[in-house]
Scaffold this active site. Structure first.
Site, PDB file in Angstrom:
ATOM      1  N   HIS B  70       0.869  -1.186   0.000  1.00 17.38           N
ATOM      2  CA  HIS B  70       0.000   0.000   0.000  1.00 17.38           C
ATOM      3  C   HIS B  70       0.900   1.228   0.000  1.00 17.38           C
ATOM      4  O   HIS B  70       1.582   1.490   0.988  1.00 17.38           O
ATOM      5  CB  HIS B  70      -0.916  -0.012   1.221  1.00 17.38           C
ATOM      6  CG  HIS B  70      -1.860  -1.173   1.242  1.00 17.38           C
ATOM      7  ND1 HIS B  70      -3.087  -1.148   0.631  1.00 17.38           N
ATOM      8  CD2 HIS B  70      -1.728  -2.427   1.755  1.00 17.38           C
ATOM      9  CE1 HIS B  70      -3.691  -2.326   0.786  1.00 17.38           C
ATOM     10  NE2 HIS B  70      -2.878  -3.115   1.455  1.00 17.38           N
ATOM     11  N   ARG B  72      -0.248   4.303  -0.509  1.00 15.13           N
ATOM     12  CA  ARG B  72      -1.043   5.394   0.073  1.00 15.13           C
ATOM     13  C   ARG B  72      -1.167   6.640  -0.802  1.00 15.13           C
ATOM     14  O   ARG B  72      -1.855   7.584  -0.436  1.00 15.13           O
ATOM     15  CB  ARG B  72      -0.508   5.812   1.452  1.00 15.13           C
ATOM     16  CG  ARG B  72      -0.511   4.700   2.483  1.00 15.13           C
ATOM     17  CD  ARG B  72      -1.901   4.282   2.884  1.00 15.13           C
ATOM     18  NE  ARG B  72      -1.884   3.302   3.972  1.00 15.13           N
ATOM     19  CZ  ARG B  72      -2.566   2.168   3.957  1.00 15.13           C
ATOM     20  NH1 ARG B  72      -3.319   1.847   2.925  1.00 15.13           N
ATOM     21  NH2 ARG B  72      -2.516   1.335   4.972  1.00 15.13           N
ATOM     22  N   ASN B 102      -6.535   0.724  -2.889  1.00 17.81           N
ATOM     23  CA  ASN B 102      -7.421   1.393  -1.917  1.00 17.81           C
ATOM     24  C   ASN B 102      -6.851   2.744  -1.491  1.00 17.81           C
ATOM     25  O   ASN B 102      -6.545   2.994  -0.340  1.00 17.81           O
ATOM     26  CB  ASN B 102      -7.705   0.503  -0.710  1.00 17.81           C
ATOM     27  CG  ASN B 102      -6.460  -0.002  -0.027  1.00 17.81           C
ATOM     28  OD1 ASN B 102      -5.387  -0.021  -0.618  1.00 17.81           O
ATOM     29  ND2 ASN B 102      -6.593  -0.391   1.218  1.00 17.81           N
ATOM     30  N   ASP B 159      -8.716  -4.757  -2.582  1.00 19.08           N
ATOM     31  CA  ASP B 159      -8.029  -5.064  -1.327  1.00 19.08           C
ATOM     32  C   ASP B 159      -8.398  -4.130  -0.184  1.00 19.08           C
ATOM     33  O   ASP B 159      -8.534  -2.926  -0.349  1.00 19.08           O
ATOM     34  CB  ASP B 159      -6.518  -5.029  -1.507  1.00 19.08           C
ATOM     35  CG  ASP B 159      -5.817  -5.603  -0.288  1.00 19.08           C
ATOM     36  OD1 ASP B 159      -6.078  -6.766   0.030  1.00 19.08           O
ATOM     37  OD2 ASP B 159      -5.046  -4.867   0.353  1.00 19.08           O
ATOM     38  N   HIS B 239      -2.807 -12.610   1.189  1.00 18.89           N
ATOM     39  CA  HIS B 239      -2.488 -12.865   2.607  1.00 18.89           C
ATOM     40  C   HIS B 239      -3.297 -13.976   3.283  1.00 18.89           C
ATOM     41  O   HIS B 239      -4.065 -13.710   4.214  1.00 18.89           O
ATOM     42  CB  HIS B 239      -2.577 -11.573   3.428  1.00 18.89           C
ATOM     43  CG  HIS B 239      -3.753 -10.667   3.131  1.00 18.89           C
ATOM     44  ND1 HIS B 239      -5.052 -11.104   3.168  1.00 18.89           N
ATOM     45  CD2 HIS B 239      -3.797  -9.354   2.781  1.00 18.89           C
ATOM     46  CE1 HIS B 239      -5.855 -10.092   2.880  1.00 18.89           C
ATOM     47  NE2 HIS B 239      -5.116  -9.019   2.627  1.00 18.89           N
ATOM     48  N   ASP B 312       2.201  -7.155   2.383  1.00 23.32           N
ATOM     49  CA  ASP B 312       1.022  -6.373   2.794  1.00 23.32           C
ATOM     50  C   ASP B 312       1.455  -5.125   3.569  1.00 23.32           C
ATOM     51  O   ASP B 312       0.882  -4.772   4.603  1.00 23.32           O
ATOM     52  CB  ASP B 312       0.028  -7.214   3.616  1.00 23.32           C
ATOM     53  CG  ASP B 312      -1.335  -6.527   3.743  1.00 23.32           C
ATOM     54  OD1 ASP B 312      -1.537  -5.475   3.114  1.00 23.32           O
ATOM     55  OD2 ASP B 312      -2.188  -7.050   4.483  1.00 23.32           O
ATOM     56  N   HIS B 316       0.577   3.400   8.393  1.00 21.68           N
ATOM     57  CA  HIS B 316      -0.433   4.219   9.069  1.00 21.68           C
ATOM     58  C   HIS B 316       0.297   5.249   9.916  1.00 21.68           C
ATOM     59  O   HIS B 316       1.359   4.973  10.469  1.00 21.68           O
ATOM     60  CB  HIS B 316      -1.335   3.362   9.958  1.00 21.68           C
ATOM     61  CG  HIS B 316      -2.336   2.564   9.183  1.00 21.68           C
ATOM     62  ND1 HIS B 316      -3.362   3.145   8.476  1.00 21.68           N
ATOM     63  CD2 HIS B 316      -2.446   1.233   8.984  1.00 21.68           C
ATOM     64  CE1 HIS B 316      -4.071   2.200   7.881  1.00 21.68           C
ATOM     65  NE2 HIS B 316      -3.532   1.027   8.164  1.00 21.68           N
TER      66      HIS B 316
END
Lengths: 310, 432
Positions: B70, B72, B102, B159, B239, B312, B316
């Protein structure tokens, strides 16, 4: 010997000696509560904040009274988590409160682990007044205090906890405390309200309330929440009462005296019939009275710096 | 971090070249010119005037690809950007990443695919966009898959969310099979996990946290296998985390279903017992599972049921993770530590042979995605990961290249220190 913990986050990992010390100390305070002026200067100068993120009447009042009877200064912070969500984080809230020179925090929150989290945010001693579906240690301590008062012992006592075990922090702490103190524990409730792998606590599990009654010396009856029915975990309150309700009839069939406990508030006629709740073998109101003494003991043992302990 | 440089004229000498496709190893030198392997052999120093890099003690393999990352960007550039994500990848010895869709906006249009490719143009790390299965990731209508593939999407996935409606998933599998790209599914029944915070079992009971049962993943895996079997599409299970999922995939493969799957380093090395202190850096979805699940994942990895290891990588922000457990988002970092964890906690620990480990991070992901394999042959582009298998290093948050810090490996001693990477005409070395 002083308590081996700085905080009371739960009863997991708390030794029998520490639980014994808390219960013994509560005995002293229980006597003080019977005096004409039930107040001691023990925690004078200490400031306690009661941080309640969930609605609570009796636990909050019980803590507040305990603080007042120990002459601590106490402030209340009561809020719903949803309104907090829009504002500052829990960490900011607690650090701001600590900046006002707070010594102890009593916290209730709908999320498990919040008391643990607070210990990482501030220096103050943290007392868990109920976190999510995790623990509610002072409730279990007052339950054990009440049982010890009635039976003179906990060792070998057979306690059946009836109801929604999955969502119950009262059960969470009672199981741990009772097992540590040598009592036997049986859990009884609908399979949909029994947490996964719960037998690993060393407890017995049954879905037959009559079996539990036949086995037990004590029934600790939990409150059943309407929202569990709404979540589809059991069909109706009517059927819950029929299958798991504690009725006089069921108790009489056991042909022995059984002590009835309930952490409150009671749904009369659902998990517990009114005549059972008010019977002389019910210790529900003793639990409430003892709650103040037990919370005084916990506050005293955790809040006492060296001078105030002596 | 050192900046990337053009790989104009380089000699990698003294190292051991390992072809991840067949596991063959030999002490041999590589001469790189303008991003291509010009010569493979020994004694190449003669008459060479470019930069000589001594890689003795190193393994030189094809570039590692992490097919589950990800980045972002666009949307949460405070957590990661294409640039910072690529820097983290390089430091982890990874030369290509699949960017999960996403984002905000989600990667459900050609514009976003092109944006990603454009933004990553100057990177050593190749960013391979994964486009959404459904518009806005809403699980209702499938995206313009033909156009997305033309724009550069290498796979489809919603995802973070599963495609709950089985008819939509059926259409996605049928439609995507025209372009021979996989549909990657985050397998999770939303009703079975409703409100869940961690794996459901003894630990969730002890911690009082709402559980996410293994069956929530397994029923979705089973459904997707049934759909793929019926309509012939290629389903790739992201995953996998449960013993049941592994067993379903194993049986489906025996039955000839076009199903592949990946596993993360954290699901292979940690269990739900690690959550005892409510550490939000151990909160991810799927959650850390039981010992039995980890054992089954390792068996699946060894017997070929699990094709790929992917991280994965889910950055954050500190603010979002520095909260009570229930309020924290799911996800942990991983692209920078994947190779190290696999080499030390799986290979060195005797759980997986080195050749197998490299296959699952270099060859298998490209096969799943239908991408060309990098080869050690004269004239081929240099897509290379160089690491010292024996050298250990300690994971420290402050030295990570990601913009985020949400990872549970602080202080872990890992072996397999990354020396450098080459790809797309660039070279980067860790300056060791």
């Amino acid at each position: 010997m002083p308590l081996q913990q700085k905080h009371l986050l739960g009863l997991e990992g708390v030794s029998a000696a520490d639980i014994g010390l808390m219960l013994d100390t509560a005995t002293t305070f229980r006597e003080i509560l019977e005096r004409p002026i039930p107040k001691v200067p023990t925690l004078r100068g200490l400031t306690v904040v009661n941080l309640f993120y969930e609605p609570s009447t009796r636990t909050r009042i019980s803590f507040e009274l305990a603080e007042k009877r120990l002459s601590a200064d106490s402030v209340n912070f009561t809020t719903s988590a949803s309104s907090v969500k829009k504002g500052e984080t829990l960490k900011d809230t607690i650090r701001n409160i600590e900046a006002m020179k707070i010594d102890m925090v009593v916290v209730r929150h709908q999320a498990a682990g919040v008391p643990h989290f607070l210990t990482q945010c501030v220096q103050a001693a943290i007392i868990n007044a109920g976190d999510g579906m995790h623990e509610h240690p002072t409730q279990a301590l007052l339950d054990m205090f009440t049982l010890r008062e009635r039976f003179g012992r906990l060792d070998g006592l057979r306690v059946a906890i009836i109801g929604d075990i999955s969502h119950s922090r009262v059960a969470g702490s009672n199981i741990r405390g009772l097992m540590t103190m040598g009592a036997e524990v049986m859990l009884c409730g609908p399979k949909t309200l029994m947490p996964r792998d719960v037998e690993k606590f060393g407890v017995q599990v049954t879905c037959d309330v009559e079996d539990a009654i036949a086995w037990a010396d004590v029934l600790n009856v939990l409150r059943i929440q309407l929202e569990r029915q709404e979540a589809g975990l059991f069909p109706t309150m009517r059927e819950y009462h029929a299958e798991f309700g504690i009725t006089r009839q069921r108790l009489e069939r056991a042909k022995k005296e059984i002590t009835i406990m309930h952490p409150g508030p009671i749904n009369r006629g659902i998990e517990l019939d009114a005549d059972v709740a008010d019977a002389d073998y019910s210790v529900i109101l003793d639990q409430v009275t003892n709650g103040v003494a037990v919370r005084m003991a916990v506050l005293y043992l955790l809040g006492g710096n060296e001078e105030s302990v002596s | 971090m050192n900046d990337i440089k053009k790989a104009k004229a380089l000699l990698l000498h003294g190292g051991e070249v390992c072809d991840a496709a067949d596991g063959n190893r030999q002490k041999i030198d590589l001469l790189i010119a303008h991003g291509r392997i010009e010569k493979i052999g020994t004694g190449l120093e003669e008459g060479f005037h470019g930069e000589k890099i001594d890689v003795s003690g190193c393994l030189v393999t094809q570039g590692v690809i992490d097919m589950h990352v990800h980045l972002r960007e666009p949307g949460r550039e405070d957590e990661e950007t294409i640039e910072s994500g690529c820097a983290a990848a390089m430091a982890g010895g990874v030369t290509a990443v699949c960017a999960m869709p996403n984002t905000t906006p989600p990667c459900d249009s050609q514009e976003v695919v092109r944006f990603l490719k454009k933004r990553a143009e100057e990177q050593l790390v190749e960013v391979l966009p994964v486009a959404c299965i459904t518009k806005k990731r809403e699980g209702k209508e499938i995206t313009e898959m033909a156009e997305l593939v033309k724009a550069g999407a290498v796979a489809f996935s919603d995802d973070g969310s599963p495609v709950v409606n089985a008819a939509v998933m059926r259409a996605a599998l049928e439609y995507s099979s025209m372009f021979e790209v996989p549909v990657i599914e985050h397998c999770e029944d939303p009703h079975l996990v409703a409100g869940g915070q961690m794996h459901e079992g003894w630990m969730s009971t002890r911690l009082g946290l709402p559980g996410m049962p293994d069956i929530a993943e397994a029923v979705m895996v089973a459904r997707n296998i049934a759909l793929a079997e019926y309509c012939g599409g290629h389903i790739h299970i992201a995953h996998v985390s449960t013993a049941k999922s592994v067993e379903y995939v194993r049986r489906a493969k025996e039955n000839g279903v076009k199903v592949t799957c990946e596993v993360t380093p954290h699901h292979l090395t940690l269990t739900d017992e690690a959550l005892i202190r409510y550490d939000t850096n151990l909160k991810m979805n799927p959650p850390l599972r039981s010992h039995e699940d980890v054992e089954a994942l390792l068996v699946g990895l060894r017997d070929g049921t699990i094709d790929v290891i992917a991280s994965d990588h889910a950055p954050h922000s500190l603010e979002e993770k520095d909260v009570e457990f229930a309020a924290a988002p799911f996800g942990i970092l991983g692209v920078e530590t994947m190779l190290g964890i696999v080499l030390s906690r799986l290979v060195q620990a005797g759980e997986l042979r080195l050749e197998e480990a490299l296959r699952k991070m270099i060859i298998a992901p490209r096969q799943v995605l239908g991408l060309p394999l990098p080869r050690f042959q004269e004239g081929e582009p240099a897509n290379v990961t160089i690491f010292r298998p024996e050298e250990s290093w300690t994971v420290r948050k402050e030295t990570l290249h990601s913009r985020s810090r949400n990872m549970p490996y602080e202080g872990w001693e890992l072996s397999g220190r990354v020396y450098g990477v080459l790809n797309r005409g660039y070279v980067w070395t860790a300056g060791l």
